[in-house]
Design a protein around this motif. Structure first.
Motif, PDB file in Angstrom:
ATOM      1  N   TYR A  37      26.040  14.284  11.168  1.00 24.51           N
ATOM      2  CA  TYR A  37      25.466  15.693  12.267  1.00 24.51           C
ATOM      3  C   TYR A  37      24.677  16.701  11.281  1.00 24.51           C
ATOM      4  O   TYR A  37      24.973  16.345  10.321  1.00 24.51           O
ATOM      5  CB  TYR A  37      26.499  17.438  12.059  1.00 24.51           C
ATOM      6  N   ARG A  45      25.137  23.244  14.772  1.00 26.93           N
ATOM      7  CA  ARG A  45      25.197  21.760  14.734  1.00 26.93           C
ATOM      8  C   ARG A  45      25.067  20.512  15.521  1.00 26.93           C
ATOM      9  O   ARG A  45      25.954  20.975  16.880  1.00 26.93           O
ATOM     10  CB  ARG A  45      26.792  21.533  13.890  1.00 26.93           C
ATOM     11  N   LYS A  50      26.317   7.813  14.671  1.00 24.47           N
ATOM     12  CA  LYS A  50      27.770   7.556  14.749  1.00 24.47           C
ATOM     13  C   LYS A  50      28.322   5.948  14.154  1.00 24.47           C
ATOM     14  O   LYS A  50      27.437   5.429  15.202  1.00 24.47           O
ATOM     15  CB  LYS A  50      29.009   7.991  14.888  1.00 24.47           C
ATOM     16  N   TYR A  94      25.370  16.728   7.538  1.00 20.86           N
ATOM     17  CA  TYR A  94      26.936  16.500   6.926  1.00 20.86           C
ATOM     18  C   TYR A  94      27.733  15.407   8.093  1.00 20.86           C
ATOM     19  O   TYR A  94      27.728  14.899   9.088  1.00 20.86           O
ATOM     20  CB  TYR A  94      27.910  17.467   8.679  1.00 20.86           C
ATOM     21  N   CYS A  95      28.937  14.828   6.894  1.00 24.31           N
ATOM     22  CA  CYS A  95      28.909  13.487   7.278  1.00 24.31           C
ATOM     23  C   CYS A  95      30.438  14.260   7.703  1.00 24.31           C
ATOM     24  O   CYS A  95      31.549  14.979   7.976  1.00 24.31           O
ATOM     25  CB  CYS A  95      29.854  13.112   5.872  1.00 24.31           C
ATOM     26  N   ASN A  96      31.176  13.040   8.778  1.00 26.10           N
ATOM     27  CA  ASN A  96      32.528  13.499   9.788  1.00 26.10           C
ATOM     28  C   ASN A  96      32.847  12.279   9.727  1.00 26.10           C
ATOM     29  O   ASN A  96      32.773  11.689   9.995  1.00 26.10           O
ATOM     30  CB  ASN A  96      32.163  14.191  10.769  1.00 26.10           C
ATOM     31  N   TYR A  98      36.871  10.290  11.784  1.00 24.08           N
ATOM     32  CA  TYR A  98      38.279  10.114  12.109  1.00 24.08           C
ATOM     33  C   TYR A  98      39.203   9.783  11.369  1.00 24.08           C
ATOM     34  O   TYR A  98      39.141   8.559  11.598  1.00 24.08           O
ATOM     35  CB  TYR A  98      38.300   9.959  13.530  1.00 24.08           C
ATOM     36  N   GLU A 107      40.787  14.838  11.719  1.00 22.18           N
ATOM     37  CA  GLU A 107      39.450  14.658  11.977  1.00 22.18           C
ATOM     38  C   GLU A 107      38.572  15.725  10.340  1.00 22.18           C
ATOM     39  O   GLU A 107      39.290  16.927  10.161  1.00 22.18           O
ATOM     40  CB  GLU A 107      38.854  15.681  12.867  1.00 22.18           C
ATOM     41  N   TYR A 108      38.130  14.906   9.512  1.00 24.49           N
ATOM     42  CA  TYR A 108      37.317  14.942   8.368  1.00 24.49           C
ATOM     43  C   TYR A 108      36.087  16.117   8.612  1.00 24.49           C
ATOM     44  O   TYR A 108      35.623  14.494   8.886  1.00 24.49           O
ATOM     45  CB  TYR A 108      38.189  14.352   7.253  1.00 24.49           C
ATOM     46  N   TRP A 109      35.105  16.905   7.472  1.00 23.38           N
ATOM     47  CA  TRP A 109      35.149  16.947   7.051  1.00 23.38           C
ATOM     48  C   TRP A 109      33.475  17.263   6.281  1.00 23.38           C
ATOM     49  O   TRP A 109      34.578  17.287   4.496  1.00 23.38           O
ATOM     50  CB  TRP A 109      33.898  18.632   7.917  1.00 23.38           C
TER      51      TRP A 109
END
Length: 119
Positions: A37, A45, A50, A94-96, A98, A107-109
């Motif tokens: 993102y 954002r 993906k 930003y990296c995202n 699951y 979910e992580y950021w």
């Protein structure tokens, strides 16, 4: 503790290229899709693109043909290769992800990495 750590941001001239990466660390069982993102100053954002664990990709229209997402499942790392950069690509990226760990999905950021394109 699961963490996503981005690296590779910086300053680049318009028309140039840059690659950012994101590595997942900690104890976990499985990473489903990973995504990038971006957020420009004063804006929301937005999804850049993906990639699934099976390497299928999807991109926002604004970056199609210029950006490429790739993934190294063995290294739990996702990459974003950005070509033909312009000023509108300036943002925090930003990296995202699951991630399945401890019998649940979360979910992580990442913390974000700044990409600045000079015109």
């Amino acid at each position: 503790q699961v963490r996503l750590v981005e690296s590779g941001g910086g300053l680049v001239q318009a028309g140039g290229s840059l690659t950012v990466s994101c590595a997942a660390s900690g104890r976990f069982d499985y990473i489903d899709f990973m995504a990038w993102y971006r957020q420009a100053p004063g804006k929301q954002r937005d999804l850049v693109g993906k990639i699934t664990s099976g390497q299928s990709t999807d991109y926002a229209d604004s970056v199609k043909g210029r950006f490429t997402i790739s993934r190294d499942n063995a290294q739990n790392t996702v990459y974003l290769r950005m070509n033909s950069l312009n000023a509108e690509d300036t943002a925090v990226y930003y990296c995202n992800a699951y991630i399945y760990q401890g019998r649940q999905w979360d979910e992580y950021w990442g913390q974000g990495t700044q990409v600045t394109v000079s015109s």
